[in-house]
Design an enzyme around this catalytic site. Structure first.
Site, PDB file in Angstrom:
ATOM      1  N   VAL A 153      -2.396   1.676   4.853  1.00  0.00           N
ATOM      2  CA  VAL A 153      -1.367   1.637   3.813  1.00  0.00           C
ATOM      3  C   VAL A 153      -0.902   3.048   3.467  1.00  0.00           C
ATOM      4  CG1 VAL A 153      -0.902   1.009   1.420  1.00  0.00           C
ATOM      5  CG2 VAL A 153      -2.163  -0.567   2.883  1.00  0.00           C
ATOM      6  N   LYS A 156       1.440   4.368   6.163  1.00  0.00           N
ATOM      7  CA  LYS A 156       2.776   3.758   6.129  1.00  0.00           C
ATOM      8  C   LYS A 156       3.545   4.173   4.885  1.00  0.00           C
ATOM      9  CE  LYS A 156       6.222   1.063   7.083  1.00  0.00           C
ATOM     10  NZ  LYS A 156       7.182   1.404   8.161  1.00  0.00           N
ATOM     11  N   GLU A 157       2.875   4.229   3.746  1.00  0.00           N
ATOM     12  CA  GLU A 157       3.567   4.480   2.484  1.00  0.00           C
ATOM     13  C   GLU A 157       4.038   5.919   2.339  1.00  0.00           C
ATOM     14  OE1 GLU A 157       4.614   2.546   0.227  1.00  0.00           O
ATOM     15  OE2 GLU A 157       3.537   0.658   0.419  1.00  0.00           O
ATOM     16  N   SER A 158       3.195   6.879   2.656  1.00  0.00           N
ATOM     17  CA  SER A 158       3.536   8.273   2.362  1.00  0.00           C
ATOM     18  C   SER A 158       3.279   9.236   3.506  1.00  0.00           C
ATOM     19  CB  SER A 158       2.738   8.751   1.138  1.00  0.00           C
ATOM     20  OG  SER A 158       1.344   8.810   1.451  1.00  0.00           O
ATOM     21  N   TYR A 245       7.282  -3.630   7.542  1.00  0.00           N
ATOM     22  CA  TYR A 245       6.153  -3.033   6.827  1.00  0.00           C
ATOM     23  C   TYR A 245       4.844  -3.708   7.228  1.00  0.00           C
ATOM     24  CZ  TYR A 245       3.252  -1.543   2.878  1.00  0.00           C
ATOM     25  OH  TYR A 245       2.236  -1.020   2.109  1.00  0.00           O
TER      26      TYR A 245
END
Length: 261
Positions: A153, A156-158, A245
């Site tokens: 996560v 993918k997120e940051s 996502y």
């Protein structure tokens, strides 16, 4: 000595039985010819035309006019076949879809991993060299979320950027919004830029979503688009961003959770 036939009233002799039978046969022959002509007109060829003289009907081929060099007359079998699929294949073709009966299933949809599957495979085999790994381990042990999923996560997120901020005001490594931060106990949204606080908040939110859903796909979809959309669509919402996502996070998770050969 035979008796003579006595004329009936009106002055005309009665029609003989043989003449009546001939007229009946003639009527039957005429009726057969008419029926044959009607059937021939439906199939594109009259009964007295040869095969070379038969005119092809509009439904003889499905190609564009002029593209087929050899056209044949439509037969009764063609008409029955057309009736059998009326309203199915042509309707699908107008909408650009392939009918289910001839759709290829060479590429079946990817199966969703269950939450139990990732909990049984919680060891992160290639996470030692990842940034913030010790903080991820602390959050993993505190909230019971696999470290490999937390790393996926974050990636993918940051992309492991603790200062990342989205247009929707999501902050930090796991892109936690102030509202979600308050939901998991972080009341000061400025603390979401702290890596350990952010990872703990993201892990706590993942744990909450895992308790609500039975598959990882739904958990990740809820993390991205919100639990309300997952409930509304009874699964992963049909949003391109959310589908992408889920696919990407699962790919990152697999690369971290599967032991390298």
């Amino acid at each position: 000595m035979h008796a003579k036939e006595v004329p009936r009233s009106g002055g005309k002799p009665a029609m003989s039985y043989k003449a009546g039978a001939n007229m009946l046969r003639l009527g039957q022959a005429v009726a057969c010819i008419i029926v044959a002509m009607l059937l021939g007109a439906c199939s594109g060829a009259l009964p007295f035309q040869s095969d070379g003289q038969a005119q092809p009907s509009a439904s003889a081929t499905y190609g564009a006019p002029g593209k087929s060099k050899h056209m044949r007359a439509t037969t009764a079998r063609d008409i029955l076949a057309e009736w059998g699929t009326f309203g199915i294949e042509r309707k699908a073709a107008r909408r650009g879809r392939v009918p289910d009966a001839i759709r290829s299933y060479d590429d079946p949809p990817e199966l969703a991993m269950s939450v139990d599957d990732i909990m049984a495979n919680a060891v992160c085999h290639s996470c030692d060299q990842k940034p913030y790994h010790q903080m991820v381990l602390n959050a993993s042990q505190q909230h019971g979320v696999p470290a490999s999923l937390i790393h996926a996560v974050i990636q993918k997120e940051s992309g492991y950027n603790p200062s990342a901020t989205s247009k929707r005001h999501a902050r930090g490594l796991m892109q936690i919004t102030p509202q979600t931060g308050r939901f998991v106990g972080v009341r000061d949204s400025r603390r979401l830029y702290d890596p350990q606080t952010n990872i703990n908040a993201g892990a706590a939110y993942l744990k909450y979503l895992m308790s609500m859903h039975d598959t990882v796909d739904k958990v990740l979809a809820a993390y991205n688009s919100g639990p309300g959309n997952v409930r509304k669509y009874k699964g992963v919402p049909p949003f391109r961003e959310t589908k992408r996502y889920v696919k990407d996070v699962k790919k990152y998770y697999a690369s971290a959770a599967i032991r390298p050969r």
